[in-house]
Scaffold this active site. Structure first.
Site, PDB file in Angstrom:
ATOM      1  N   SER A 119     123.938  51.481  23.587  1.00 38.17           N
ATOM      2  CA  SER A 119     124.542  50.437  22.755  1.00 38.17           C
ATOM      3  C   SER A 119     125.827  50.920  22.104  1.00 38.17           C
ATOM      4  O   SER A 119     126.524  50.127  21.484  1.00 38.17           O
ATOM      5  CB  SER A 119     123.549  49.981  21.690  1.00 38.17           C
ATOM      6  OG  SER A 119     123.028  51.079  21.002  1.00 38.17           O
ATOM      7  N   HIS A 140     124.703  46.920  29.382  1.00 41.87           N
ATOM      8  CA  HIS A 140     124.063  46.810  28.066  1.00 41.87           C
ATOM      9  C   HIS A 140     123.384  45.455  27.847  1.00 41.87           C
ATOM     10  O   HIS A 140     124.036  44.429  27.691  1.00 41.87           O
ATOM     11  CB  HIS A 140     125.114  47.058  26.965  1.00 41.87           C
ATOM     12  CG  HIS A 140     124.542  47.035  25.588  1.00 41.87           C
ATOM     13  ND1 HIS A 140     125.219  46.533  24.499  1.00 41.87           N
ATOM     14  CD2 HIS A 140     123.344  47.449  25.106  1.00 41.87           C
ATOM     15  CE1 HIS A 140     124.452  46.635  23.430  1.00 41.87           C
ATOM     16  NE2 HIS A 140     123.325  47.183  23.772  1.00 41.87           N
ATOM     17  N   GLU A 152     126.436  42.995  28.407  1.00 41.24           N
ATOM     18  CA  GLU A 152     127.781  43.571  28.299  1.00 41.24           C
ATOM     19  C   GLU A 152     127.973  44.559  29.443  1.00 41.24           C
ATOM     20  O   GLU A 152     127.114  45.438  29.658  1.00 41.24           O
ATOM     21  CB  GLU A 152     127.928  44.359  26.991  1.00 41.24           C
ATOM     22  CG  GLU A 152     128.345  43.532  25.817  1.00 41.24           C
ATOM     23  CD  GLU A 152     128.534  44.407  24.572  1.00 41.24           C
ATOM     24  OE1 GLU A 152     129.658  44.400  24.034  1.00 41.24           O
ATOM     25  OE2 GLU A 152     127.589  45.066  24.130  1.00 41.24           O
ATOM     26  N   ASN A 190     128.031  44.966  19.239  1.00 46.78           N
ATOM     27  CA  ASN A 190     127.700  45.792  18.078  1.00 46.78           C
ATOM     28  C   ASN A 190     128.903  46.085  17.188  1.00 46.78           C
ATOM     29  O   ASN A 190     128.743  46.355  16.004  1.00 46.78           O
ATOM     30  CB  ASN A 190     127.031  47.088  18.529  1.00 46.78           C
ATOM     31  CG  ASN A 190     125.597  46.838  18.946  1.00 46.78           C
ATOM     32  OD1 ASN A 190     124.918  46.006  18.365  1.00 46.78           O
ATOM     33  ND2 ASN A 190     125.139  47.545  19.969  1.00 46.78           N
TER      34      ASN A 190
END
Ligand code: CAA
Length: 291
Positions: A119, A140, A152, A190
């Site tokens: 992540s 991801h 992602e 994130n």
């Protein structure tokens, strides 16, 4: 590039979800973990989640049975050698991931694409320590994997076009949507989500609102499915703190300073749902705020 067999390293929360969606989409899955117990738990979780999908009419019984048959578990990394694509979803620690790649690479075909579900760790740095930086990238998934629509895809500096397109083809086959991100700290989701969660913790720390008022404000005032503190507990407070540290170190900007209250919860071992306590206490019938 024809991808049929997918190796997954790590059978935890993310690994079992990835195995579930890959097998449901028709891929043959080799699911690896060092722990036999983790592998059994993963198969039980996948079976339970598929049963729920059957119950809701989203998956047929025949598809559930075929999906489970397509998942083979193994404690031996060498058995992932025949994979066309490997997704590493082990613990979010760079040394652990690096050691896995070192053990795995001698068994892989030269054409195998190697990816990480990290992540936040630099894809370029992970790739540079493998024999195939051009065939390495970030893959991801979001949690819970069977439900969340986004994946992602993160290119390292050396990732080639064929590798990227092959991974995008897999995301398409899953019926999910790919977002392409460049390899900078915490990528896209994130980079945006964690500072919001961190700000929610500052809002609590400074006494602007209570746990409940902060969460209901974002749920009812911004239509978020979960409040930021509830979501932090869901993700894991240790993971949230680790990602804030990656942003703070990697971008060297004080706006990413982790809230001291977040650090305190992690130091207490109150990591959220997985340890039964975080911003809420989950030990009773209903979650109760801990502040
Ligand atoms: N596995 C499989 N299916 C699941 C599931 C799981 N773990 N959890 C829920 N579901 C399914 C349910 O069966 C249900 O399916 P139907 O639509 O077919 O009925 C559906 O998801 C909705 O579940 P519920 O009705 O039980 O609960 P809900 O409506 O409260 O939704 C939620 C639950 C989907 C988790 C929702 O609260 C949500 O979207 N929360 C935010 C999640 C989020 O932001 N995730 C990203 C975290 S960030 C991340 O993952 C990146 C990182 O690197 C940290």
């Amino acid at each position: 590039m024809d991808i049929q067999t997918i190796g997954i390293v790590g059978a935890g929360q993310m690994g079992n979800g990835i195995a579930h969606v890959m097998a449901l989409a028709g891929y043959d899955v080799l699911l690896n973990d060092v722990s036999a117990e983790a592998l059994q738990k993963a198969v039980d979780t996948i079976t339970g989640n598929l049963d729920r999908q059957v119950g809701r009419g989203k998956v047929t019984e025949a598809d559930r049975d075929a999906t489970l048959k397509r998942i083979v578990t193994t404690q031996t990394l060498a058995e992932l050698g025949q994979s066309d694509l490997v997704i590493e979803a082990a613990t979010e620690r760079e040394t652990v991931k690096q050691a896995i790649f070192e053990d795995l690479i001698p068994h892989l075909k030269p054409t195998t694409i190697l990816t990480s579900n990290t992540s936040s760790i630099s894809i370029t740095r992970l790739a540079s320590r493998t024999d195939r930086p051009e065939k390495f990238m970030g893959f991801h998934f979001m949690n819970p994997v069977p439900v969340m629509q986004l994946v992602e895809l993160i290119r390292g500096i050396a990732t080639d076009k064929e590798t990227f397109e092959a991974c995008r083809g897999v995301v398409d086959k899953l019926g999910k949507t790919a977002a392409s991100a460049e390899d900078f700290p915490a990528f896209i989701v994130n980079r945006i989500l964690m500072p919001m969660i961190n700000e929610a913790v500052y809002t609590l720390y400074e006494g602007v609102g209570s746990v409940e008022s902060i969460d209901s404000s974002l749920k009812l005032g911004a239509n978020h499915p979960m409040g930021p503190l509830e979501l932090a507990d869901f993700i894991g407070l240790d993971t949230c703190l680790a990602i804030m540290n990656v942003l703070h170190d990697g971008l060297a900007d004080t706006k990413y300073r982790p809230c001291p209250l977040l650090t305190k919860y992690v130091e207490a071992g109150w990591l959220g749902r997985k340890s039964q306590r975080g911003f809420y206490d989950y030990r009773g019938d209903v979650p109760v705020p801990t502040r």
